[in-house]
Design an enzyme around this catalytic site. Sequence first.
Site, PDB file in Angstrom:
ATOM      1  CD1 TRP A 162      -0.181  -1.718  -1.801  1.00 30.68           C
ATOM      2  CD2 TRP A 162       0.998   0.050  -2.489  1.00 30.68           C
ATOM      3  NE1 TRP A 162      -0.307  -0.729  -0.849  1.00 30.68           N
ATOM      4  CE2 TRP A 162       0.403   0.373  -1.256  1.00 30.68           C
ATOM      5  CE3 TRP A 162       1.795   1.014  -3.112  1.00 30.68           C
ATOM      6  CZ2 TRP A 162       0.585   1.608  -0.629  1.00 30.68           C
ATOM      7  CZ3 TRP A 162       1.974   2.245  -2.488  1.00 30.68           C
ATOM      8  CH2 TRP A 162       1.365   2.523  -1.263  1.00 30.68           C
ATOM      9  CG  ASN A 163       5.808  -0.161  -0.589  1.00 29.72           C
ATOM     10  OD1 ASN A 163       5.898  -1.382  -0.727  1.00 29.72           O
ATOM     11  ND2 ASN A 163       6.274   0.457   0.470  1.00 29.72           N
ATOM     12  CE  LYS A 186      -2.003 -11.813  -2.082  1.00 25.48           C
ATOM     13  NZ  LYS A 186      -2.295 -10.545  -2.774  1.00 25.48           N
ATOM     14  N   PRO A 187       1.543 -11.746  -4.751  1.00 22.18           N
ATOM     15  CG  PRO A 187       1.532 -11.336  -7.071  1.00 22.18           C
ATOM     16  CD  PRO A 187       1.366 -12.435  -6.047  1.00 22.18           C
ATOM     17  CB  ALA A 188       0.354  -5.884  -3.768  1.00 18.12           C
ATOM     18  N   GLY A 242       4.218  -5.334   4.949  1.00 10.32           N
ATOM     19  CA  GLY A 242       2.955  -4.599   4.888  1.00 10.32           C
ATOM     20  C   GLY A 242       2.659  -3.981   6.238  1.00 10.32           C
ATOM     21  CB  SER A 243      -0.408  -2.554   7.659  1.00 12.23           C
ATOM     22  OG  SER A 243      -1.290  -3.653   7.720  1.00 12.23           O
ATOM     23  CD  GLU A 264       9.946  -3.959   5.609  1.00 11.70           C
ATOM     24  OE1 GLU A 264       9.273  -3.030   6.105  1.00 11.70           O
ATOM     25  OE2 GLU A 264      10.244  -4.042   4.413  1.00 11.70           O
ATOM     26  CB  CYS A 298       7.977   0.501   5.473  1.00 11.93           C
ATOM     27  SG  CYS A 298       9.265  -0.332   4.576  1.00 11.93           S
ATOM     28  CD  GLU A 393       4.267   3.618   7.845  1.00 13.15           C
ATOM     29  OE1 GLU A 393       3.485   2.683   8.107  1.00 13.15           O
ATOM     30  OE2 GLU A 393       5.396   3.436   7.358  1.00 13.15           O
TER      31      GLU A 393
HETATM   32  O1  LIG Z   1       8.820  -0.090   2.037  1.00 11.84           O
HETATM   33  C1  LIG Z   1       9.661  -0.909   2.346  1.00 11.84           C
HETATM   34  C2  LIG Z   1      10.981  -1.134   1.681  1.00 11.84           C
HETATM   35  C3  LIG Z   1      11.792   0.095   1.544  1.00 11.84           C
HETATM   36  C4  LIG Z   1      13.190  -0.163   1.053  1.00 11.84           C
HETATM   37  O2  LIG Z   1      13.594  -1.301   0.775  1.00 11.84           O
HETATM   38  O3  LIG Z   1      13.934   0.816   0.980  1.00 11.84           O
END
Ligand SMILES: O=CCCC(=O)O
Length: 492
Positions: A162-163, A186-188, A242-243, A264, A298, A393
Amino acid sequence: MDMKTSPLALLKDPTLLKTDALINGEWVKGSSRFDVLDPATGQKLADVANLGPADAEKAIAAANAAWAGWKGKTAKERSIILRKWYDLLMANQDDLGRIMTAEQGKPLAEAKGEVTYGASFVEWFAEEAKRVNGETLPQFDNNRRLMVLKQPIGVCAAITPWNFPLAMITRKVAPALAAGCPVIIKPAELTPLTALAAAELAIRAGIPAGVLNMITADASNSIAVGKVICASDVVRHISFTGSTEVGRILMAQSAPTVKKMSLELGGNAPFIVFNDADIDSAVEGAFASKYRNAGQTCVCSNRLYVQEGVYDEFVAKFAAKVKTAKVGNGFEDGVNQGPLIEEAALEKVQRHVDDAKAKGGRVLVGGNRLSGQFFEPTVVADATADMLCAKEETFGPFAPVFKFKTEQEAVDAANNTEFGLASYFYSRDIGRIYRVAEALEYGMVGINVGILATEHVPFGGVKQSGLGREGSHHGMDDYVEIKYLCLGDIQK
Ligand SMILES: O=CCCC(=O)O
């Protein structure tokens, strides 16, 4: 949903507001729906198709059926379609940014920036599609010729967070499509609207039915859909952001079908400031790295380590900078920190701040929840290694600042984690720059910068931060299989 007060009422193209899932080129309503909320106001934005395992099976079958046609296109044909998708994403930047701010909360300027960032992966891989080159090898016998082909791996699944509701999709899907693979996304469940708008634009760009499928699902159905994807023999690759905890589960679930995986996962980024650093530049870099997306990336710095000779100066300047941050609804002018995504995120930040305070941390800025889903940008000095924020984190707007004496002490503290995604340090000493960059056990090192990602660099981590690299020419590697051809009887 009250469309009169919804931020989505102001879309220039209201037909981008899609709420059904996409299988085989058809929009699918699903037998139930789930709500998508605005984290800044709690207002319902839309209800979205809640698909389950049977729908996931249909999407996998559709993708598999579409594979032959898609890989049969020339690289240039795929490239042209991807380029069209890029153009449409950019032409609809305002609407995509608006949808993203509404469902994710990041300030509108940052959301539009993510549209540029997300689209850049489509542009990049549209070009890379034409560069999936094989090899010829020297023969070990003159009666033979040896070659290496690169072929699309097959049906790919992208499970996205989602971020970054757009960029984490395009960073996975664009190389898959460029290589000749069909995808299931499969989106958040917290941010499906940006994803669905991007899927609509993919259709308008000419991506054929079945080549790009999108399964929307609520939290519990997402787990069931994930299991179907992992168990499928047809799905040959899963990419997940994700986590680390969920990454491990997906790996375990995928073991019986031995899939390729790009992961990732979590980070715990150190941000080190040495005595010889340009302190004003380090303050700017730390602010950008820590508070981007309200600390919910992240690669956000999680732990600030500052050498004793510049500790007081850095901390004073950094605290003053953080005090200037404006918190509020991402649609308001001048806001640079929006809401956090959900209650659990707020609770985690508060837990880390309270733990730091209880263990002797000095709160210089913030420290508390505001009303709704907002949290004060927070700086705590005198952080120590026994605090939760040193190990976990935080994923929120909290910067603990640790003091260190020697270079070795800083490197050891930075590496003392199971994570290894991004790291940052500030120094003007060329010898130290090489020593520290080489010693940090991380996939990415920012030196005198607080932001490092772009489409043509390899993004990814080591240790339990994941597998594989996204973006750059390496970003194509996971979507192709290498085939060795040994051709004999040349002299006959
Ligand atoms: O949160 C992961 C991706 C962050 C980014 O692409 O800068």
